[in-house]
Scaffold this motif. Structure first.
Motif, PDB file in Angstrom:
ATOM      1  N   LEU A  11       0.894  -1.168  -0.079  1.00 52.84           N
ATOM      2  CA  LEU A  11       0.220   0.010  -0.044  1.00 52.84           C
ATOM      3  C   LEU A  11       1.015   1.247   0.033  1.00 52.84           C
ATOM      4  O   LEU A  11       1.746   1.635   0.923  1.00 52.84           O
ATOM      5  N   GLU A  12       0.844   2.031  -1.052  1.00 52.34           N
ATOM      6  CA  GLU A  12       1.587   3.171  -1.207  1.00 52.34           C
ATOM      7  C   GLU A  12       1.100   4.594  -0.451  1.00 52.34           C
ATOM      8  O   GLU A  12       1.511   5.028   0.110  1.00 52.34           O
ATOM      9  N   LYS A  13      -0.605   4.458  -0.961  1.00 54.18           N
ATOM     10  CA  LYS A  13      -0.869   5.924  -0.244  1.00 54.18           C
ATOM     11  C   LYS A  13      -2.476   5.485  -0.506  1.00 54.18           C
ATOM     12  O   LYS A  13      -2.981   4.758  -1.395  1.00 54.18           O
ATOM     13  N   LEU A  14      -3.106   6.206   0.346  1.00 54.91           N
ATOM     14  CA  LEU A  14      -4.683   6.315   0.406  1.00 54.91           C
ATOM     15  C   LEU A  14      -5.026   7.760  -0.188  1.00 54.91           C
ATOM     16  O   LEU A  14      -4.328   8.613   0.073  1.00 54.91           O
ATOM     17  N   ILE A  15      -5.993   7.588  -1.341  1.00 53.23           N
ATOM     18  CA  ILE A  15      -6.311   8.953  -2.005  1.00 53.23           C
ATOM     19  C   ILE A  15      -7.851   9.035  -1.849  1.00 53.23           C
ATOM     20  O   ILE A  15      -8.819   8.215  -2.052  1.00 53.23           O
ATOM     21  N   ASP A  16      -8.112  10.135  -1.229  1.00 54.75           N
ATOM     22  CA  ASP A  16      -9.632  10.605  -1.058  1.00 54.75           C
ATOM     23  C   ASP A  16     -10.075  11.081  -2.273  1.00 54.75           C
ATOM     24  O   ASP A  16      -9.503  11.720  -3.011  1.00 54.75           O
ATOM     25  N   LYS A  17     -11.178  11.021  -2.348  1.00 52.07           N
ATOM     26  CA  LYS A  17     -12.020  11.663  -3.529  1.00 52.07           C
ATOM     27  C   LYS A  17     -12.002  13.040  -3.524  1.00 52.07           C
ATOM     28  O   LYS A  17     -11.798  13.648  -2.535  1.00 52.07           O
ATOM     29  N   ALA A  18     -12.366  13.596  -4.674  1.00 51.37           N
ATOM     30  CA  ALA A  18     -12.158  15.076  -4.593  1.00 51.37           C
ATOM     31  C   ALA A  18     -13.517  15.657  -5.403  1.00 51.37           C
ATOM     32  O   ALA A  18     -14.221  14.921  -6.181  1.00 51.37           O
ATOM     33  N   LYS A  19     -13.506  17.078  -5.318  1.00 53.79           N
ATOM     34  CA  LYS A  19     -14.606  17.588  -6.383  1.00 53.79           C
ATOM     35  C   LYS A  19     -14.005  18.145  -7.668  1.00 53.79           C
ATOM     36  O   LYS A  19     -12.886  18.504  -7.696  1.00 53.79           O
ATOM     37  N   PHE A  20     -14.834  17.817  -8.717  1.00 49.78           N
ATOM     38  CA  PHE A  20     -14.405  18.278 -10.035  1.00 49.78           C
ATOM     39  C   PHE A  20     -13.955  19.808 -10.160  1.00 49.78           C
ATOM     40  O   PHE A  20     -13.139  20.294 -10.730  1.00 49.78           O
ATOM     41  N   SER A  21     -14.799  20.538  -9.413  1.00 50.82           N
ATOM     42  CA  SER A  21     -14.526  22.123  -9.284  1.00 50.82           C
ATOM     43  C   SER A  21     -13.170  22.305  -8.857  1.00 50.82           C
ATOM     44  O   SER A  21     -12.346  23.294  -9.240  1.00 50.82           O
ATOM     45  N   GLU A  22     -12.703  21.673  -7.724  1.00 49.75           N
ATOM     46  CA  GLU A  22     -11.376  21.680  -7.281  1.00 49.75           C
ATOM     47  C   GLU A  22     -10.221  21.216  -8.214  1.00 49.75           C
ATOM     48  O   GLU A  22      -9.192  21.884  -8.192  1.00 49.75           O
ATOM     49  N   MET A  23     -10.669  20.579  -9.202  1.00 53.01           N
ATOM     50  CA  MET A  23      -9.671  20.018 -10.360  1.00 53.01           C
ATOM     51  C   MET A  23      -9.647  20.838 -11.672  1.00 53.01           C
ATOM     52  O   MET A  23      -9.142  20.671 -12.615  1.00 53.01           O
ATOM     53  N   GLY A  24     -10.568  21.761 -11.540  1.00 55.66           N
ATOM     54  CA  GLY A  24     -10.755  22.584 -13.039  1.00 55.66           C
ATOM     55  C   GLY A  24     -11.510  22.000 -13.809  1.00 55.66           C
ATOM     56  O   GLY A  24     -11.477  22.117 -15.110  1.00 55.66           O
ATOM     57  N   VAL A  25     -12.218  20.856 -13.458  1.00 52.86           N
ATOM     58  CA  VAL A  25     -13.295  20.337 -14.580  1.00 52.86           C
ATOM     59  C   VAL A  25     -14.558  20.818 -14.653  1.00 52.86           C
ATOM     60  O   VAL A  25     -15.233  21.131 -13.564  1.00 52.86           O
ATOM     61  N   TRP A  26     -15.049  21.112 -15.821  1.00 52.62           N
ATOM     62  CA  TRP A  26     -16.070  21.775 -16.255  1.00 52.62           C
ATOM     63  C   TRP A  26     -17.131  20.942 -16.845  1.00 52.62           C
ATOM     64  O   TRP A  26     -16.708  19.951 -17.532  1.00 52.62           O
ATOM     65  N   GLU A  27     -18.495  21.246 -16.507  1.00 54.48           N
ATOM     66  CA  GLU A  27     -19.694  20.332 -17.248  1.00 54.48           C
ATOM     67  C   GLU A  27     -19.425  20.408 -19.064  1.00 54.48           C
ATOM     68  O   GLU A  27     -19.364  19.167 -19.315  1.00 54.48           O
ATOM     69  N   ARG A  28     -19.602  21.389 -19.370  1.00 53.81           N
ATOM     70  CA  ARG A  28     -19.427  21.494 -20.902  1.00 53.81           C
ATOM     71  C   ARG A  28     -18.415  21.192 -21.651  1.00 53.81           C
ATOM     72  O   ARG A  28     -18.325  20.507 -22.416  1.00 53.81           O
ATOM     73  N   THR A  29     -17.156  21.909 -20.952  1.00 53.86           N
ATOM     74  CA  THR A  29     -15.991  21.626 -21.518  1.00 53.86           C
ATOM     75  C   THR A  29     -15.394  20.183 -21.342  1.00 53.86           C
ATOM     76  O   THR A  29     -14.608  19.899 -22.375  1.00 53.86           O
ATOM     77  N   HIS A  30     -15.348  19.591 -20.257  1.00 53.65           N
ATOM     78  CA  HIS A  30     -14.927  18.044 -19.994  1.00 53.65           C
ATOM     79  C   HIS A  30     -15.868  17.156 -19.911  1.00 53.65           C
ATOM     80  O   HIS A  30     -16.068  16.319 -20.775  1.00 53.65           O
ATOM     81  N   MET A  31     -16.826  17.290 -18.845  1.00 49.48           N
ATOM     82  CA  MET A  31     -17.754  16.074 -18.747  1.00 49.48           C
ATOM     83  C   MET A  31     -18.536  15.595 -19.951  1.00 49.48           C
ATOM     84  O   MET A  31     -18.659  14.584 -20.181  1.00 49.48           O
ATOM     85  N   GLU A  32     -19.169  16.958 -20.562  1.00 48.12           N
ATOM     86  CA  GLU A  32     -19.979  16.677 -21.727  1.00 48.12           C
ATOM     87  C   GLU A  32     -19.332  15.888 -23.029  1.00 48.12           C
ATOM     88  O   GLU A  32     -19.846  15.268 -23.520  1.00 48.12           O
TER      89      GLU A  32
END
Length: 333
Positions: A11-32
């Protein structure tokens, strides 16, 4: 949370989930864009019809993605990059209500514009994607898929209630993790459970199979207006008057008329909401059409055999069209 394991299985590390907004992910530009190009990440095979659809009356709202599934049902896909708020289901219902009145031809037009292809090509793409043998036209109950990084409890409660009253609505959770400057997204269907979804599809399909038969003229006519039903009756009677031994052979996408002499299909009728299209089983150059109303489809994709297609509307005089149909009949009789 996800576990990052190294090559030594440690086990190298535990990674917690994050919000898309904190990562610069947008609905139209990326998810869509992700989903429109690869809709299978939502857990099933879908064909994207369009994105950012905004052709509504008196509103500036935009539907994120419109798709169609293998059963031939429209799918409204609404995206939220972080939390799906309590009104996201209502917004999706508005879109579903709007598209509930759309015909298959309407959807073909939308797909053609979105892909910059001809209506003929879009029609064939959609029909070949649909694997439901009983499909003839769209019903008035589009499905809904909500996609979000997180769902509020009240949103899920509303979704479950909608499912109980017969609305086909699904929630897909996109959990996001940042791993070594890359983003890892795990899509999970949280409503309904995949096992329950498959059971409902099976039950619905079985019910349809027991109540309707695709290989009948009535099945092809079941959703069209009365004037188209009357038009088909007139065309059919005129064709059968050529020879009382002509057989009518309804198939998945068309109704064929078969010569009693050669046992060959000489015309193929496709029934639409506004007209009836008939492919004449004649090679290019074999049709005598002084009024030039037949369309040359020798280099276009189409159903049935033959290089000519005629389009008949309820306000047309059938006499001239019958002279063209008769030529196809005579070739095979």
């Amino acid at each position: 949370m996800i576990l990052l394991i190294n090559q030594e299985k440690e086990l190298e590390k535990l990674i917690d989930k994050a919000k898309f907004s904190e990562m610069g992910v947008w609905e139209r530009t990326h998810m869509e864009e992700w989903i429109a190009k690869h809709p299978e990440i939502l857990g099933e095979e879908l064909l994207t019809i369009t994105t950012e659809y905004a052709d509504y009356d008196k509103t500036s709202k935009r539907l994120d993605i419109l798709a169609i599934d293998r059963e031939g049902k429209l799918v409204i896909i609404e995206l939220k990059r972080d939390t799906a708020e309590k009104f996201v289901d209502l917004q999706a219902i508005h879109y579903a209500a709007f598209f509930s009145t759309h015909t298959f031809e309407d959807v073909v037009d939308i797909r053609a514009e979105f892909t910059n292809k001809s209506q003929e090509e879009a029609d064939i793409e959609i029909r070949e994607f649909i694997t439901n043998d009983e499909f003839q036209d769209l019903d008035d109950q589009p499905r809904i898929i909500l996609v979000a990084n997180e769902f509020k409890e009240e949103t899920l409660a509303a979704v479950l209630w909608l499912r109980d009253v017969g609305v086909d609505i699904t929630c897909v959770k996109f959990e996001a993790y940042e791993v070594d400057e890359k983003i890892v997204v795990t899509p999970n269907i949280i409503v309904p459970l995949p096992e329950a979804k498959q059971f409902m599809i099976y039950r619905e399909k079985k019910s349809k199979q027991s109540s309707e038969k695709r290989s009948t003229e009535d099945y092809h006519l079941r959703t069209v207006p009365d004037d188209i039903k009357d038009l088909y009756a007139k065309i059919s009677q005129n064709v059968l008057n050529l020879d009382n031994k002509i057989r009518v052979k309804p198939k998945k996408w068309y109704i064929a008329f078969v010569s009693s002499v050669s046992n060959a299909n000489f015309i193929y009728a496709e029934i639409y909401q506004k007209d009836i299209k008939i492919v004449l089983n004649l090679k290019k150059g074999e049709l005598n059409d002084p009024e030039c109303i037949a369309e040359d489809v020798s280099e276009k994709g189409h159903r049935g055999n033959g290089d000519y297609r005629i389009t008949i509307s309820p306000d047309h005089d059938l006499n001239y069209f019958m002279t063209l149909i008769k030529q196809a009949y005579e070739k095979y009789s």
